[in-house]
Design an enzyme around this catalytic site. Structure first.
Site, short mmCIF file in Angstrom:
data_model
loop_
_atom_site.label_atom_id
_atom_site.label_comp_id
_atom_site.label_asym_id
_atom_site.label_seq_id
_atom_site.Cartn_x
_atom_site.Cartn_y
_atom_site.Cartn_z
N ARG A 205 0.80 -1.13 -0.03
CA ARG A 205 -0.02 -0.16 0.04
C ARG A 205 0.78 1.21 0.01
NH1 ARG A 205 -4.39 1.01 4.97
NH2 ARG A 205 -2.45 0.95 6.08
N THR B 3 -1.17 7.43 -0.93
CA THR B 3 -2.44 7.45 -1.77
C THR B 3 -3.22 6.27 -1.08
OG1 THR B 3 -1.51 5.83 -3.49
CG2 THR B 3 -1.01 8.23 -3.97
N ASP C 53 -0.09 -2.94 12.72
CA ASP C 53 0.25 -3.50 11.35
C ASP C 53 0.61 -5.03 11.63
OD1 ASP C 53 2.19 -4.21 9.35
OD2 ASP C 53 1.67 -2.28 8.55
N ASP D 101 4.05 -6.06 10.46
CA ASP D 101 5.30 -5.62 11.32
C ASP D 101 5.16 -6.56 12.60
OD1 ASP D 101 6.29 -3.80 9.70
OD2 ASP D 101 5.07 -2.03 10.61
#
Length: 209
Positions: free
Chosen positions: A104, A108, A200, A203
């Site tokens: 991602r 944006t 996340d 992560d």
């Protein structure tokens, strides 16, 4: 929500709560993800077609149920999707695996594809797409679109957490693809992360930032 199944089994919810805790270590997070993925696989494959096979038990012949048709395909959206694969393959070791590389763009929030590898005969197989988080759904929608372009016709999407915004976006893009999740959380924040979520997933799984 239409087209969405929330897997609310007590063991799933218990393990998900442990994963959400910020103090959960990388090793524990990875172990819990493997355990919960196995439980989720039970639900997403609950209605697979069966046929009957003539076999011999140690005490005599019988007709016994066995899976019908070709093997499953587990399609992982890289990199976080790989965290779900290990537990799923423990349960269905004969499944084929597809990899869809998407990341991602943090500016944006749009997906950028960098890798795709899948079995050739997707049209004749049930494809279960896996990604821990259904947040903006941009990557998930793009991944399913790519799989359909390569011939996939029977597709299901499996995740740990989903945001209402992500569900709406995914259902608009692929109304024919059912969603299976352990939780529908509150909303997305301004950076496109699920709240309250678990951070996340990639992560936390790999110990990166």
């Amino acid at each position: 929500m239409s087209g969405v199944t929330v897997i609310d089994h007590p063991l799933v919810q218990h393990k998900l709560t442990l994963m959400r805790k910020k103090e959960t270590s990388t090793a524990s997070f990875r172990r819990l993800l493997k355990e919960i993925s196995t439980l989720l696989t039970y639900e997403v494959t609950r209605d697979l077609d069966l046929t009957v096979l003539d076999i011999e038990t140690p005490l005599g012949p019988m007709q016994a149920p066995i899976l019908e048709g070709k093997k499953l395909v587990f399609a992982s959206i890289l990199r976080a999707g790989n965290g779900l694969l290990e537990g799923m393959l423990d349960l269905v070791p004969a499944a084929r695996v597809a990899h869809v590389g998407m990341y991602r763009d943090h500016e944006t929030l749009q997906p950028v594809e960098y890798y795709f590898k899948a079995p050739e005969d997707l049209a004749s197989r049930l494809v279960i797409v896996v990604d821990p988080m259904l947040a903006t759904a941009n990557s998930s929608v793009a991944a399913v679109t790519k799989l359909k372009e390569r011939g996939a016709r029977q597709i299901r999407f499996l995740c740990l957490l989903a945001a209402p915004e992500g569900i709406e976006r995914f259902r608009a893009g692929h109304p024919d693809v059912p969603i299976f999740t352990a939780s529908i959380d509150e909303r997305l924040n301004e950076k496109g992360y699920i709240l309250p979520g678990l951070g996340d997933a990639g992560d936390r799984m790999y110990g990166t930032k």
